[in-house]
Design a protein around this motif. Structure first.
Motif, PDB file in Angstrom:
ATOM      1  N   ARG A  65       0.834  -1.214   0.000  1.00 32.59           N
ATOM      2  CA  ARG A  65       0.000   0.000   0.000  1.00 32.59           C
ATOM      3  C   ARG A  65       0.863   1.258   0.000  1.00 32.59           C
ATOM      4  NH1 ARG A  65      -3.222  -3.180   3.325  1.00 32.59           N
ATOM      5  NH2 ARG A  65      -2.250  -2.385   5.213  1.00 32.59           N
ATOM      6  N   SER A  66       1.912   1.257   0.811  1.00 30.65           N
ATOM      7  CA  SER A  66       2.810   2.413   0.881  1.00 30.65           C
ATOM      8  C   SER A  66       3.524   2.633  -0.446  1.00 30.65           C
ATOM      9  CB  SER A  66       3.850   2.229   1.985  1.00 30.65           C
ATOM     10  OG  SER A  66       3.250   2.217   3.240  1.00 30.65           O
ATOM     11  N   ALA A  67       4.015   1.548  -1.040  1.00 25.39           N
ATOM     12  CA  ALA A  67       4.715   1.664  -2.322  1.00 25.39           C
ATOM     13  C   ALA A  67       3.772   2.192  -3.397  1.00 25.39           C
ATOM     14  CB  ALA A  67       5.298   0.317  -2.738  1.00 25.39           C
ATOM     15  N   ARG A  68       2.565   1.687  -3.418  1.00 21.02           N
ATOM     16  CA  ARG A  68       1.596   2.127  -4.436  1.00 21.02           C
ATOM     17  C   ARG A  68       1.169   3.570  -4.218  1.00 21.02           C
ATOM     18  NH1 ARG A  68      -1.550  -3.681  -4.463  1.00 21.02           N
ATOM     19  NH2 ARG A  68      -0.004  -4.727  -5.758  1.00 21.02           N
ATOM     20  N   ALA A  69       1.110   3.996  -2.969  1.00 21.43           N
ATOM     21  CA  ALA A  69       0.786   5.396  -2.675  1.00 21.43           C
ATOM     22  C   ALA A  69       1.880   6.315  -3.207  1.00 21.43           C
ATOM     23  CB  ALA A  69       0.608   5.599  -1.171  1.00 21.43           C
ATOM     24  N   GLY A  70       3.101   5.805  -3.297  1.00 19.51           N
ATOM     25  CA  GLY A  70       4.220   6.567  -3.843  1.00 19.51           C
ATOM     26  C   GLY A  70       4.412   6.322  -5.332  1.00 19.51           C
ATOM     27  N   GLN A  71       3.383   5.840  -6.007  1.00 21.17           N
ATOM     28  CA  GLN A  71       3.395   5.549  -7.450  1.00 21.17           C
ATOM     29  C   GLN A  71       4.334   4.404  -7.810  1.00 21.17           C
ATOM     30  OE1 GLN A  71       1.000   7.193  -9.194  1.00 21.17           O
ATOM     31  NE2 GLN A  71       0.594   8.054  -7.180  1.00 21.17           N
ATOM     32  N   GLY A  72       4.566   3.480  -6.871  1.00 28.63           N
ATOM     33  CA  GLY A  72       5.419   2.327  -7.105  1.00 28.63           C
ATOM     34  C   GLY A  72       4.633   1.034  -7.002  1.00 28.63           C
ATOM     35  N   ASP A  73       5.339  -0.019  -6.616  1.00 29.81           N
ATOM     36  CA  ASP A  73       4.704  -1.325  -6.482  1.00 29.81           C
ATOM     37  C   ASP A  73       5.592  -2.223  -5.616  1.00 29.81           C
ATOM     38  OD1 ASP A  73       2.792  -3.288  -6.831  1.00 29.81           O
ATOM     39  OD2 ASP A  73       3.421  -3.826  -8.852  1.00 29.81           O
ATOM     40  N   LEU A  74       5.026  -3.291  -5.126  1.00 28.68           N
ATOM     41  CA  LEU A  74       5.755  -4.305  -4.379  1.00 28.68           C
ATOM     42  C   LEU A  74       5.403  -5.648  -5.002  1.00 28.68           C
ATOM     43  CD1 LEU A  74       6.625  -4.613  -0.761  1.00 28.68           C
ATOM     44  CD2 LEU A  74       5.334  -6.505  -1.720  1.00 28.68           C
ATOM     45  N   ARG A  75       6.431  -6.412  -5.310  1.00 22.73           N
ATOM     46  CA  ARG A  75       6.258  -7.730  -5.908  1.00 22.73           C
ATOM     47  C   ARG A  75       6.892  -8.783  -5.010  1.00 22.73           C
ATOM     48  NH1 ARG A  75       7.891  -6.425 -12.218  1.00 22.73           N
ATOM     49  NH2 ARG A  75       6.086  -5.070 -12.648  1.00 22.73           N
ATOM     50  N   LEU A  76       6.386  -9.998  -5.102  1.00 26.67           N
ATOM     51  CA  LEU A  76       6.919 -11.121  -4.329  1.00 26.67           C
ATOM     52  C   LEU A  76       7.574 -12.101  -5.287  1.00 26.67           C
ATOM     53  CD1 LEU A  76       3.843 -11.754  -2.004  1.00 26.67           C
ATOM     54  CD2 LEU A  76       5.841 -10.289  -1.574  1.00 26.67           C
ATOM     55  N   ALA A  77       8.724 -12.644  -4.877  1.00 23.45           N
ATOM     56  CA  ALA A  77       9.454 -13.565  -5.754  1.00 23.45           C
ATOM     57  C   ALA A  77       9.923 -14.794  -4.989  1.00 23.45           C
ATOM     58  CB  ALA A  77      10.660 -12.847  -6.357  1.00 23.45           C
ATOM     59  N   GLY A  78       9.952 -15.919  -5.703  1.00 26.17           N
ATOM     60  CA  GLY A  78      10.600 -17.123  -5.211  1.00 26.17           C
ATOM     61  C   GLY A  78       9.958 -17.844  -4.048  1.00 26.17           C
ATOM     62  N   ALA A  79       8.682 -17.656  -3.821  1.00 25.65           N
ATOM     63  CA  ALA A  79       8.020 -18.310  -2.688  1.00 25.65           C
ATOM     64  C   ALA A  79       8.030 -19.825  -2.854  1.00 25.65           C
ATOM     65  CB  ALA A  79       6.586 -17.810  -2.547  1.00 25.65           C
ATOM     66  N   ALA A  80       8.436 -20.513  -1.793  1.00 23.30           N
ATOM     67  CA  ALA A  80       8.399 -21.977  -1.773  1.00 23.30           C
ATOM     68  C   ALA A  80       6.936 -22.433  -1.826  1.00 23.30           C
ATOM     69  CB  ALA A  80       9.070 -22.487  -0.497  1.00 23.30           C
ATOM     70  N   PRO A  81       6.680 -23.671  -2.232  1.00 23.82           N
ATOM     71  CA  PRO A  81       5.295 -24.139  -2.363  1.00 23.82           C
ATOM     72  C   PRO A  81       4.435 -23.920  -1.116  1.00 23.82           C
ATOM     73  CG  PRO A  81       6.765 -25.709  -3.388  1.00 23.82           C
ATOM     74  CD  PRO A  81       7.634 -24.679  -2.701  1.00 23.82           C
ATOM     75  N   MET A  82       4.969 -24.192   0.066  1.00 21.27           N
ATOM     76  CA  MET A  82       4.164 -24.022   1.281  1.00 21.27           C
ATOM     77  C   MET A  82       3.822 -22.541   1.517  1.00 21.27           C
ATOM     78  SD  MET A  82       4.757 -25.655   5.032  1.00 21.27           S
ATOM     79  CE  MET A  82       5.643 -24.410   5.932  1.00 21.27           C
ATOM     80  N   VAL A  83       4.772 -21.664   1.283  1.00 21.65           N
ATOM     81  CA  VAL A  83       4.524 -20.224   1.440  1.00 21.65           C
ATOM     82  C   VAL A  83       3.554 -19.749   0.364  1.00 21.65           C
ATOM     83  CG1 VAL A  83       5.603 -17.937   1.363  1.00 21.65           C
ATOM     84  CG2 VAL A  83       6.721 -19.810   2.598  1.00 21.65           C
ATOM     85  N   ARG A  84       3.745 -20.230  -0.847  1.00 21.56           N
ATOM     86  CA  ARG A  84       2.841 -19.848  -1.944  1.00 21.56           C
ATOM     87  C   ARG A  84       1.403 -20.297  -1.635  1.00 21.56           C
ATOM     88  NH1 ARG A  84       3.675 -18.092  -7.234  1.00 21.56           N
ATOM     89  NH2 ARG A  84       1.765 -18.258  -8.406  1.00 21.56           N
ATOM     90  N   ASP A  85       1.247 -21.471  -1.049  1.00 22.28           N
ATOM     91  CA  ASP A  85      -0.087 -21.944  -0.666  1.00 22.28           C
ATOM     92  C   ASP A  85      -0.753 -20.973   0.309  1.00 22.28           C
ATOM     93  OD1 ASP A  85       0.176 -24.179  -2.274  1.00 22.28           O
ATOM     94  OD2 ASP A  85       0.591 -25.560  -0.608  1.00 22.28           O
TER      95      ASP A  85
END
Length: 107
Positions: A65-85
């Motif tokens: 939310r903070s990143a988007r308020a600053g005209q940016g974004d936050l992305r998630l990478a490399g989540a293991a299967p259990m975390v992705r679930d």
């Protein structure tokens, strides 16, 4: 403050261990400092994270939310299967984009 690598204009923040109540406070503070300091394009590398609970999810969502308020974004990478679930079941993956690895998230 630790320096984080930048790839194609994205600040890469690697996390490790469990993203639970204890760690979420530190992650929230870290991401808040980064975003308010101007790093509004952030990739959180979850490859070394083994567990995420609701406080960890909230930390990620608040940073997004903070990143988007600053005209940016936050992305998630490399989540293991259990975390992705957990991200999928909680609905977080409908709000935050998930990528298989940091390279794809920064492309």
């Amino acid at each position: 403050m630790k320096d984080f690598p930048e790839v194609n204009g994205w600040t890469v923040v690697p996390l490790s261990g469990d993203l639970d109540d204890f760690a979420a406070r530190e992650v929230t503070q870290l991401l808040d400092v980064l975003v308010t300091g101007g790093a509004v394009r952030v990739v959180v590398d979850l490859a070394a994270v083994g567990f995420v609970d609701s406080t960890g999810l909230n930390a990620l969502l608040a940073a997004a939310r903070s990143a988007r308020a600053g005209q940016g974004d936050l992305r998630l990478a490399g989540a293991a299967p259990m975390v992705r679930d957990v991200l999928d079941l909680s609905g977080v993956s409908a709000v935050l984009r998930l990528y298989p690895d940091v390279a794809a998230a920064c492309a």
